[in-house]
Write a protein that holds these residues in place. Sequence first.
Motif, PDB file in Angstrom:
ATOM      1  N   ILE A   1       0.853  -1.191   0.000  1.00 31.63           N
ATOM      2  CA  ILE A   1       0.000   0.000   0.000  1.00 31.63           C
ATOM      3  C   ILE A   1       0.885   1.235   0.000  1.00 31.63           C
ATOM      4  O   ILE A   1       1.802   1.356   0.816  1.00 31.63           O
ATOM      5  CB  ILE A   1      -0.929   0.033   1.218  1.00 31.63           C
ATOM      6  N   LYS A   2       0.617   2.127  -0.914  1.00 27.77           N
ATOM      7  CA  LYS A   2       1.311   3.406  -0.962  1.00 27.77           C
ATOM      8  C   LYS A   2       0.354   4.495  -0.499  1.00 27.77           C
ATOM      9  O   LYS A   2      -0.833   4.483  -0.852  1.00 27.77           O
ATOM     10  CB  LYS A   2       1.824   3.694  -2.368  1.00 27.77           C
ATOM     11  N   GLU A   3       0.855   5.437   0.279  1.00 28.29           N
ATOM     12  CA  GLU A   3       0.045   6.538   0.794  1.00 28.29           C
ATOM     13  C   GLU A   3       0.722   7.860   0.477  1.00 28.29           C
ATOM     14  O   GLU A   3       1.948   7.963   0.484  1.00 28.29           O
ATOM     15  CB  GLU A   3      -0.129   6.411   2.314  1.00 28.29           C
ATOM     16  N   TRP A   4      -0.071   8.878   0.197  1.00 26.97           N
ATOM     17  CA  TRP A   4       0.456  10.225   0.005  1.00 26.97           C
ATOM     18  C   TRP A   4      -0.661  11.228   0.273  1.00 26.97           C
ATOM     19  O   TRP A   4      -1.819  10.854   0.410  1.00 26.97           O
ATOM     20  CB  TRP A   4       1.042  10.386  -1.389  1.00 26.97           C
ATOM     21  N   LEU A   5      -0.300  12.484   0.381  1.00 31.41           N
ATOM     22  CA  LEU A   5      -1.284  13.523   0.655  1.00 31.41           C
ATOM     23  C   LEU A   5      -1.708  14.209  -0.630  1.00 31.41           C
ATOM     24  O   LEU A   5      -0.887  14.479  -1.517  1.00 31.41           O
ATOM     25  CB  LEU A   5      -0.705  14.554   1.630  1.00 31.41           C
ATOM     26  N   ILE A   6      -3.001  14.488  -0.725  1.00 39.24           N
ATOM     27  CA  ILE A   6      -3.530  15.168  -1.904  1.00 39.24           C
ATOM     28  C   ILE A   6      -4.413  16.338  -1.470  1.00 39.24           C
ATOM     29  O   ILE A   6      -4.777  16.461  -0.296  1.00 39.24           O
ATOM     30  CB  ILE A   6      -4.368  14.224  -2.784  1.00 39.24           C
ATOM     31  N   GLN A   7      -4.764  17.156  -2.426  1.00 44.30           N
ATOM     32  CA  GLN A   7      -5.714  18.243  -2.221  1.00 44.30           C
ATOM     33  C   GLN A   7      -6.828  18.114  -3.257  1.00 44.30           C
ATOM     34  O   GLN A   7      -6.613  17.623  -4.367  1.00 44.30           O
ATOM     35  CB  GLN A   7      -5.034  19.600  -2.381  1.00 44.30           C
ATOM     36  N   ILE A   8      -8.027  18.541  -2.874  1.00 44.44           N
ATOM     37  CA  ILE A   8      -9.149  18.626  -3.813  1.00 44.44           C
ATOM     38  C   ILE A   8      -9.618  20.081  -3.779  1.00 44.44           C
ATOM     39  O   ILE A   8     -10.529  20.435  -3.015  1.00 44.44           O
ATOM     40  CB  ILE A   8     -10.289  17.656  -3.443  1.00 44.44           C
ATOM     41  N   PRO A   9      -8.994  20.942  -4.568  1.00 39.94           N
ATOM     42  CA  PRO A   9      -9.243  22.387  -4.465  1.00 39.94           C
ATOM     43  C   PRO A   9     -10.702  22.790  -4.631  1.00 39.94           C
ATOM     44  O   PRO A   9     -11.170  23.712  -3.960  1.00 39.94           O
ATOM     45  CB  PRO A   9      -8.375  22.957  -5.599  1.00 39.94           C
ATOM     46  N   THR A  10     -11.451  22.099  -5.500  1.00 43.27           N
ATOM     47  CA  THR A  10     -12.844  22.485  -5.738  1.00 43.27           C
ATOM     48  C   THR A  10     -13.751  22.165  -4.563  1.00 43.27           C
ATOM     49  O   THR A  10     -14.872  22.670  -4.489  1.00 43.27           O
ATOM     50  CB  THR A  10     -13.398  21.779  -6.991  1.00 43.27           C
ATOM     51  N   LEU A  11     -13.260  21.337  -3.640  1.00 37.29           N
ATOM     52  CA  LEU A  11     -14.077  20.942  -2.495  1.00 37.29           C
ATOM     53  C   LEU A  11     -13.536  21.468  -1.172  1.00 37.29           C
ATOM     54  O   LEU A  11     -14.290  21.978  -0.353  1.00 37.29           O
ATOM     55  CB  LEU A  11     -14.190  19.415  -2.426  1.00 37.29           C
ATOM     56  N   THR A  12     -12.248  21.310  -0.956  1.00 38.97           N
ATOM     57  CA  THR A  12     -11.672  21.686   0.349  1.00 38.97           C
ATOM     58  C   THR A  12     -10.425  22.536   0.219  1.00 38.97           C
ATOM     59  O   THR A  12      -9.595  22.594   1.143  1.00 38.97           O
ATOM     60  CB  THR A  12     -11.368  20.420   1.173  1.00 38.97           C
ATOM     61  N   GLY A  13     -10.252  23.210  -0.898  1.00 39.40           N
ATOM     62  CA  GLY A  13      -9.146  24.148  -1.050  1.00 39.40           C
ATOM     63  C   GLY A  13      -7.790  23.502  -0.847  1.00 39.40           C
ATOM     64  O   GLY A  13      -7.475  22.472  -1.446  1.00 39.40           O
ATOM     65  N   ALA A  14      -6.983  24.103   0.031  1.00 36.15           N
ATOM     66  CA  ALA A  14      -5.621  23.632   0.260  1.00 36.15           C
ATOM     67  C   ALA A  14      -5.528  22.549   1.327  1.00 36.15           C
ATOM     68  O   ALA A  14      -4.441  22.031   1.603  1.00 36.15           O
ATOM     69  CB  ALA A  14      -4.727  24.809   0.655  1.00 36.15           C
TER      70      ALA A  14
END
Length: 255
Positions: A2-15
């Motif tokens: 399992i690989k994990e990383w951090l992402i952003q969803i700007p249209t929903l929760t900005g930064a």
Amino acid sequence: MIKEWLIQIPTLTGAAERKAYVYLPADYGFDETRRYPVMYMFDGHNLFSDEEATYGKSWGLKDYLDNTRTPLIIAAVECNREGDGRLSEYSPADFVFRGEVKIKGRGKKYMDWLVSEFKPYIDANYRTLADRAHTAIGGSSMGGLMTVYALSKYNRYFSRGAALSPSFWVYGGEVPDFVIKGRFGRDTHLYTDYGSKEFINHAPQKKAFCDTCAALVEKNVYLTSRIIAGGGHSEASWEKQIPFFMRALGFCPEQ
């Protein structure tokens, strides 16, 4: 793996950041020419690890896939845990929660992001079979509702789905409009189920579940529908259904 990383969803929760997860089959690293089908799933934090699961119990999905050597990539994202963020992102429609809380449905925005940003990233960075025939989607509860929505409105991307304990109650006991108006490809496969204990706790769900299943059959969806004896609304119950939906969707373990 399992690989994990951090992402952003700007249209929903900005930064704001949340975790993304990719499960790679046990033999992924042995044959660098082999490509795999992908199942995109909701509530990624509840799938693999008890330590990260909201209620301390995960689906145990990694253990199942490793033990059965199922040739499938899982790509998933943590839900929005801020306030009613999960309910909002995992609903295609506005609704009232518990009789008083108004929830703004942002499911379309979430799915637009998934197919335009997340899926292309997964296909570019992992050895996927990116075509519709080899791409599935799945989830439970609100994620189950979103799975049926995705098959209806984003059928050009997904040919298969697993909707466990889908929250059709959002539509007030009626068949969701996206099912009635939806256009499903001829080879669309859906597995869906509901626990018998859930019907006891949410009596109107029985009619909504049955009526929606009937509507899906009328839409020529290849439907596998089950009522789970003693099944409840929990990760422990959904974990037990993994072999059933994997087989129903054609992701059979290697023999």
